[in-house]
Design an enzyme around this catalytic site. Structure first.
Site, PDB file in Angstrom:
ATOM      1  N   ASP A  54      -4.129 -10.109   6.954  1.00  0.00           N
ATOM      2  CA  ASP A  54      -2.876 -10.097   7.892  1.00  0.00           C
ATOM      3  C   ASP A  54      -2.009 -11.322   7.299  1.00  0.00           C
ATOM      4  OD1 ASP A  54      -1.066 -10.572   9.809  1.00  0.00           O
ATOM      5  OD2 ASP A  54      -2.408 -10.305  11.345  1.00  0.00           O
ATOM      6  N   LYS A 110      15.209 -10.793   9.537  1.00  0.00           N
ATOM      7  CA  LYS A 110      15.618 -10.528   8.386  1.00  0.00           C
ATOM      8  C   LYS A 110      16.698 -11.513   7.956  1.00  0.00           C
ATOM      9  CE  LYS A 110      12.972  -7.097   7.115  1.00  0.00           C
ATOM     10  NZ  LYS A 110      11.886  -7.303   5.831  1.00  0.00           N
ATOM     11  N   TYR A 119      14.593  -7.561  15.053  1.00  0.00           N
ATOM     12  CA  TYR A 119      14.435  -7.280  13.298  1.00  0.00           C
ATOM     13  C   TYR A 119      15.502  -7.903  12.713  1.00  0.00           C
ATOM     14  CZ  TYR A 119      13.708  -4.338   9.296  1.00  0.00           C
ATOM     15  OH  TYR A 119      13.472  -3.955   7.965  1.00  0.00           O
ATOM     16  N   SER A 150      16.847  -6.730   4.518  1.00  0.00           N
ATOM     17  CA  SER A 150      17.478  -5.538   5.064  1.00  0.00           C
ATOM     18  C   SER A 150      18.881  -5.788   5.318  1.00  0.00           C
ATOM     19  CB  SER A 150      16.793  -4.979   6.173  1.00  0.00           C
ATOM     20  OG  SER A 150      17.288  -4.221   7.120  1.00  0.00           O
ATOM     21  N   ALA A 180      17.068 -10.650  13.452  1.00  0.00           N
ATOM     22  CA  ALA A 180      16.723 -12.118  13.445  1.00  0.00           C
ATOM     23  C   ALA A 180      15.739 -12.392  12.316  1.00  0.00           C
ATOM     24  CB  ALA A 180      16.539 -12.590  14.836  1.00  0.00           C
ATOM     25  N   SER A 199       0.814  -1.204  -0.152  1.00  0.00           N
ATOM     26  CA  SER A 199      -0.004  -0.095  -0.077  1.00  0.00           C
ATOM     27  C   SER A 199       0.716   1.172   0.031  1.00  0.00           C
ATOM     28  CB  SER A 199      -0.937  -0.053   1.185  1.00  0.00           C
ATOM     29  OG  SER A 199      -0.300   0.166   2.420  1.00  0.00           O
ATOM     30  N   ARG A 200       2.077   1.372   0.279  1.00  0.00           N
ATOM     31  CA  ARG A 200       3.000   2.128   0.382  1.00  0.00           C
ATOM     32  C   ARG A 200       4.514   2.156   0.303  1.00  0.00           C
ATOM     33  NH1 ARG A 200       3.552   4.529   6.525  1.00  0.00           N
ATOM     34  NH2 ARG A 200       3.632   2.513   7.510  1.00  0.00           N
ATOM     35  N   ILE A 205      16.373   3.187   3.194  1.00  0.00           N
ATOM     36  CA  ILE A 205      15.382   3.686   2.252  1.00  0.00           C
ATOM     37  C   ILE A 205      14.736   5.135   2.888  1.00  0.00           C
ATOM     38  CG2 ILE A 205      13.751   3.354   0.674  1.00  0.00           C
ATOM     39  CD1 ILE A 205      16.609   1.920   0.205  1.00  0.00           C
TER      40      ILE A 205
END
Length: 246
Positions: free
Chosen positions: A67, A163, A159, A146, A161, A18-19, A192
Site C-alpha cells: 500500500d 491530481k 480527485y 489526469s 485536488a 497490475s492492470r 482512457i
C-alpha cells in the site's frame, strides 16, 4: 535517434502496475530493455500475469505487494525491489483511486484516502528512489495525472485536488532535481478505456472529439517518450482526444 529509449541495464518501478495503464507501462518499459518491479495492492493474480508477460520479453520482473500510501510499506517495498532487481532508476507513480462522489456525498474519509493514494504515495515513492538516482546522477520519474487536474472532471473535487497536487509535486521536484540529472514529468490522460470509465464515468465516447476512448497503450507510449527524453522536465503531457488543449 530511435523512437523508443534503450533501457538495457535500467531498473523500473511502476506503482499500481497490475492492470490498465500501469500494466501497459510496465510491459512497454520491459520491451525497451528495463527490468521491472510491478507494484500492486490486492490483485495478486493480475500482477503475476504482468510479470509473466514481461518474462516473455526476456527481462526480469517481480510483483511486489504494498500500500504505497503508507511510508513503512513503501520502505519495505523498496527493500524487496532492491534485493530482487536492484535500486530503481525509473519510477512511474501510477497508483491511484477514483471514488466517484458528489459534493454532498463526499466524506472526510473519502477525501483523505484519495489524497493519500493519489498524491502522498507519489511523494513517498519519490523520496525513496532519490538517494540512488542522485548518487548515479541519472533518474526518470513520471507521474500519472489526469485531465481533472485542470478541468471539472466527473469523479469529484477530491480527485481534482489530488491530481492538481500531483502536478504541483511534479514541478516542485523537477525544479529541485534538474541539476542532479533527474527529470520529473507528468502524463495527464482523459477518458482512457478502462472498466471504470465505461461503467459509469463516461459510458460512451460521445464527448471526445476524436470519437473514441484513449487506450492504456497510448498512455504508455507517452511515458516511454518522457523516460527517453533528457531535456524535458517539469512538464505535463495531456492526452485527451481533443477535449482540451493546453
Amino acid at each position: 535517434m530511435p523512437l523508443a529509449p534503450d533501457l538495457n541495464g535500467r531498473i523500473a518501478l511502476v506503482t499500481g502496475g497490475s492492470r490498465g495503464i500501469g500494466a501497459a507501462v510496465a510491459c512497454r518499459l520491459a520491451e525497451a530493455g528495463a527490468d521491472v518491479a510491478v507494484n500492486y495492492r490486492e490483485r495478486t493474480a493480475d500482477a503475476e500475469a504482468v510479470v509473466a508477460a514481461i518474462a516473455q520479453t526476456g527481462r526480469r520482473a517481480v510483483a511486489v505487494a504494498a500500500d504505497v500510501s503508507r511510508g513503512e510499506a513503501v520502505a519495505a517495498m523498496m527493500r524487496r525491489v532492491t534485493d530482487s532487481l536492484g535500486a530503481p532508476d525509473i519510477l512511474v507513480n501510477n497508483a491511484g483511486i477514483a471514488l466517484i462522489r458528489g459534493i454532498d456525498d463526499l466524506t472526510e474519509a473519502d477525501f483523505d484516502q484519495t489524497i493519500a493514494v493519489n498524491l502522498k504515495s507519489a511523494f513517498l515513492c519519490t523520496q525513496a528512489v532519490l538517494p540512488h538516482m542522485r548518487a548515479q546522477r541519472w533518474g526518470r520519474i513520471v507521474n500519472i495525472s489526469s485531465g481533472a487536474a485542470r478541468g471539472a472532471g466527473g469523479v469529484g473535487l477530491h480527485y481534482n485536488a489530488s491530481k492538481a497536487g500531483l502536478e504541483g509535486l511534479t514541478r516542485g521536484y523537477a525544479a529541485r532535481l534538474v541539476k542532479d540529472g533527474i527529470t520529473v514529468n507528468a502524463v495527464a490522460p482523459s477518458l482512457i478505456e478502462t472498466d471504470m470509465v465505461k461503467a459509469g464515468l463516461a459510458p460512451t465516447p460521445a464527448r471526445i472529439p476524436l470519437g473514441r476512448f484513449g487506450t492504456a497503450e497510448e498512455v504508455a507510449q507517452v511515458v516511454l517518450m518522457l523516460v527517453g527524453n533528457a531535456y524535458m522536465t517539469g512538464q505535463t503531457v495531456a492526452l485527451s482526444g481533443g477535449i482540451a488543449f493546453n
